[in-house]
Scaffold this motif. Structure first.
Motif, mmCIF file in Angstrom:
data_model
loop_
_atom_site.group_PDB
_atom_site.id
_atom_site.type_symbol
_atom_site.label_atom_id
_atom_site.label_comp_id
_atom_site.label_asym_id
_atom_site.label_seq_id
_atom_site.Cartn_x
_atom_site.Cartn_y
_atom_site.Cartn_z
ATOM 1 N N ALA A 70 0.837 -1.200 0.000
ATOM 2 C CA ALA A 70 0.000 0.000 0.000
ATOM 3 C C ALA A 70 0.876 1.255 0.000
ATOM 4 C CB ALA A 70 -0.909 -0.018 1.232
ATOM 5 N N PRO A 71 0.297 2.414 -0.367
ATOM 6 C CA PRO A 71 1.058 3.665 -0.311
ATOM 7 C C PRO A 71 1.565 3.944 1.101
ATOM 8 C CG PRO A 71 -1.008 3.969 -1.495
ATOM 9 C CD PRO A 71 -1.070 2.611 -0.880
ATOM 10 N N VAL A 72 2.791 4.487 1.190
ATOM 11 C CA VAL A 72 3.404 4.797 2.489
ATOM 12 C C VAL A 72 3.546 6.300 2.628
ATOM 13 C CG1 VAL A 72 5.417 4.493 3.963
ATOM 14 C CG2 VAL A 72 4.671 2.617 2.475
ATOM 15 N N ASP A 73 3.019 6.852 3.727
ATOM 16 C CA ASP A 73 3.142 8.270 4.029
ATOM 17 C C ASP A 73 4.061 8.464 5.227
ATOM 18 O OD1 ASP A 73 1.459 8.998 2.015
ATOM 19 O OD2 ASP A 73 -0.125 9.787 3.305
ATOM 20 N N ILE A 74 4.860 9.534 5.204
ATOM 21 C CA ILE A 74 5.651 9.947 6.357
ATOM 22 C C ILE A 74 4.978 11.197 6.920
ATOM 23 C CG2 ILE A 74 7.899 10.657 7.217
ATOM 24 C CD1 ILE A 74 7.891 7.854 6.041
ATOM 25 N N ASP A 75 4.550 11.132 8.179
ATOM 26 C CA ASP A 75 3.812 12.235 8.799
ATOM 27 C C ASP A 75 4.445 12.546 10.155
ATOM 28 O OD1 ASP A 75 2.018 13.965 10.019
ATOM 29 O OD2 ASP A 75 0.236 12.874 9.373
ATOM 30 N N GLU A 76 5.076 13.729 10.265
ATOM 31 C CA GLU A 76 5.750 14.118 11.503
ATOM 32 C C GLU A 76 4.789 14.272 12.673
ATOM 33 O OE1 GLU A 76 8.024 17.622 10.784
ATOM 34 O OE2 GLU A 76 9.524 16.584 9.531
ATOM 35 N N GLY A 77 3.503 14.345 12.386
ATOM 36 C CA GLY A 77 2.527 14.427 13.464
ATOM 37 C C GLY A 77 2.563 13.228 14.388
ATOM 38 N N TRP A 78 3.121 12.115 13.905
ATOM 39 C CA TRP A 78 3.214 10.893 14.706
ATOM 40 C C TRP A 78 4.530 10.778 15.451
ATOM 41 C CZ3 TRP A 78 -0.992 8.509 15.905
ATOM 42 C CH2 TRP A 78 -2.094 8.535 15.028
ATOM 43 N N ASN A 79 5.394 11.782 15.361
ATOM 44 C CA ASN A 79 6.669 11.731 16.063
ATOM 45 C C ASN A 79 6.473 11.781 17.582
ATOM 46 O OD1 ASN A 79 7.855 11.722 13.566
ATOM 47 N ND2 ASN A 79 8.974 13.639 13.822
ATOM 48 N N GLU A 80 7.442 11.207 18.284
ATOM 49 C CA GLU A 80 7.423 11.259 19.740
ATOM 50 C C GLU A 80 7.675 12.686 20.213
ATOM 51 O OE1 GLU A 80 6.266 10.368 22.472
ATOM 52 O OE2 GLU A 80 7.264 8.437 22.818
ATOM 53 N N TYR A 81 7.226 13.000 21.432
ATOM 54 C CA TYR A 81 7.566 14.291 22.025
ATOM 55 C C TYR A 81 9.049 14.298 22.381
ATOM 56 C CZ TYR A 81 7.148 11.904 26.577
ATOM 57 O OH TYR A 81 7.303 11.049 27.636
ATOM 58 N N ALA A 141 -0.862 17.041 22.207
ATOM 59 C CA ALA A 141 -2.110 16.280 22.111
ATOM 60 C C ALA A 141 -2.866 16.632 20.831
ATOM 61 C CB ALA A 141 -2.985 16.551 23.334
ATOM 62 N N ASP A 142 -2.954 17.904 20.512
ATOM 63 C CA ASP A 142 -3.633 18.325 19.284
ATOM 64 C C ASP A 142 -2.902 17.807 18.047
ATOM 65 O OD1 ASP A 142 -5.729 19.599 20.512
ATOM 66 O OD2 ASP A 142 -4.898 21.620 20.315
ATOM 67 N N ARG A 143 -1.571 17.879 18.085
ATOM 68 C CA ARG A 143 -0.774 17.395 16.942
ATOM 69 C C ARG A 143 -1.079 15.934 16.636
ATOM 70 N NH1 ARG A 143 4.158 14.668 17.188
ATOM 71 N NH2 ARG A 143 4.924 15.519 19.162
ATOM 72 N N VAL A 144 -1.153 15.136 17.682
ATOM 73 C CA VAL A 144 -1.392 13.704 17.504
ATOM 74 C C VAL A 144 -2.794 13.441 16.966
ATOM 75 C CG1 VAL A 144 -1.608 11.513 18.727
ATOM 76 C CG2 VAL A 144 0.290 13.057 19.249
ATOM 77 N N MET A 145 -3.796 14.119 17.525
ATOM 78 C CA MET A 145 -5.160 13.875 17.076
ATOM 79 C C MET A 145 -5.380 14.388 15.654
ATOM 80 S SD MET A 145 -6.330 12.077 19.434
ATOM 81 C CE MET A 145 -7.994 11.902 18.768
ATOM 82 N N LEU A 146 -4.697 15.448 15.289
ATOM 83 C CA LEU A 146 -4.775 15.927 13.907
ATOM 84 C C LEU A 146 -4.141 14.916 12.955
ATOM 85 C CD1 LEU A 146 -3.986 19.708 14.467
ATOM 86 C CD2 LEU A 146 -6.125 18.768 13.537
ATOM 87 N N ALA A 147 -3.030 14.300 13.391
ATOM 88 C CA ALA A 147 -2.402 13.260 12.569
ATOM 89 C C ALA A 147 -3.351 12.081 12.389
ATOM 90 C CB ALA A 147 -1.092 12.803 13.207
ATOM 91 N N LEU A 148 -4.052 11.709 13.451
ATOM 92 C CA LEU A 148 -5.038 10.636 13.336
ATOM 93 C C LEU A 148 -6.152 11.033 12.372
ATOM 94 C CD1 LEU A 148 -6.143 7.889 14.194
ATOM 95 C CD2 LEU A 148 -7.230 9.031 16.155
ATOM 96 N N GLY A 149 -6.569 12.283 12.449
ATOM 97 C CA GLY A 149 -7.598 12.773 11.529
ATOM 98 C C GLY A 149 -7.166 12.697 10.078
#
Length: 245
Positions: A70-81, A141-149
Motif C-alpha cells: 500500500a502507499p506509504v506516508d511519512i507524517d511528523e505528526g506521529w513523532n514522539e515528544y 495532544a492536538d498534533r497527535v489527534m490531527l495526525a489521526l484525523g
C-alpha cells in the motif's frame, strides 16, 4: 467501519549515543508484528509512519514481512515528544551531561534517580501550568489527534490503515478515546478536543508501559473507539521479546 492499527516502534538503542536506531531485537519485533497482522488478514489501504528513524525502519521491516504494498506516508505528526526538552526545561543545569550524571550519582541509584526526576519533569509538562516549552502538552495532544484525523480522512468504509508511531502519541490517542464523551470522539472533531485531567492521568500510566511493537486498535465509524490497547500477545512466549525501552 474501518480499523487503524497503531504500532509502537521496535526496541531502539536505549542508553546509546544514537537512541533512534533500532536494535537487532527491535527489527525482529517489527517483523513479528508485520507477520502477526498479516496472519490475521490485515490488508491495509494506507501505511503511515512518523519521520523518526526508529519508526520508519520498524515500518519497513513490517511491510516486508507482511508483503504489504500500500502507499506509504511519512507524517511528523506521529513523532514522539522531545524527552530531552522536557528534562532540560525542568532541570536547565542538566543540559550539561556531566552535571546531570554527577547529580544523579549523588543519590545512590542513578537509574532510579533519573526515573524519579523524569516523572517530575513529565508532571510539570502535563500540568498545563507552564508555557516555557517549544511544544506544550496541549499542543502535543492536538498534533497527535490531527495526525489521526489525516489518516481517517483518507479511508473509505471498510479500508484499514497501519500507523507506526511511538509510545507517547499512541498512548494519547488511547487515553483520549478511553476518557472522552461520544461527541469528543466524533471523527469530525479530531484535533479539536481539550486535555482533561482524566486523560492525562491515563496517559501517564499508558505511556510508561507501552510495549515495543505492541498494537493499539482503533475502530473508525461515526466515532473513534479504542478496541484494544497495547496488545503484545504476538511477542509473548519468547523470552526477552517483551520490552518497554
Amino acid at each position: 467501519m474501518s480499523i487503524v492499527y497503531l504500532v509502537r516502534h521496535g526496541q531502539a538503542s536505549f542508553g546509546r549515543s544514537d537512541y533512534d536506531k533500532l536494535s537487532p531485537l527491535g527489527e525482529e519485533q517489527a517483523r513479528m508484528t508485520g507477520a502477526a497482522l498479516a496472519g490475521c488478514g490485515v490488508k491495509p489501504a494506507l501505511l503511515v509512519t512518523g519521520s523518526l528513524q526508529r519508526q520508519r525502519v520498524t515500518g519497513s521491516r513490517m511491510w516486508e514481512e507482511a508483503g504489504w504494498e500500500a502507499p506509504v506516508d511519512i507524517d511528523e505528526g506521529w513523532n514522539e515528544y522531545d524527552h530531552d526538552a522536557i528534562v532540560y526545561t525542568h532541570k536547565p543545569a542538566y543540559t550539561n551531561q556531566a552535571v546531570m550524571q554527577a547529580d544523579l550519582a549523588r543519590r545512590g541509584n542513578p537509574r532510579r534517580a533519573f526515573q524519579e526526576m523524569f516523572v517530575e519533569a513529565t508532571g510539570r509538562w502535563t500540568s498545563g501550568e507552564h508555557d516555557d516549552y517549544d511544544e506544550t502538552f496541549a499542543q502535543f495532544a492536538d498534533r497527535v489527534m490531527l495526525a489521526l484525523g489525516r489518516v481517517t480522512s483518507r479511508l473509505s468504509s471498510g479500508q484499514d490503515a497501519v500507523v507506526v508511531s511511538s509510545g507517547g502519541p499512541i498512548s494519547w490517542v488511547a487515553s483520549h478515546l478511553l476518557t472522552s464523551s461520544p461527541k469528543e470522539r466524533a471523527v469530525s472533531s479530531a484535533g479539536a478536543a481539550g486535555v482533561s485531567d482524566a486523560a492525562v492521568a491515563v496517559w501517564l500510566n499508558l505511556s510508561a508501559t507501552t510495549v515495543n511493537a505492541s498494537v493499539t486498535k482503533i475502530l473508525v465509524g461515526r466515532t473513534l473507539t479504542a478496541l484494544t490497547v497495547n496488545d503484545h500477545s504476538h511477542l509473548q512466549g519468547r523470552e526477552g521479546y517483551v520490552t518497554y525501552r
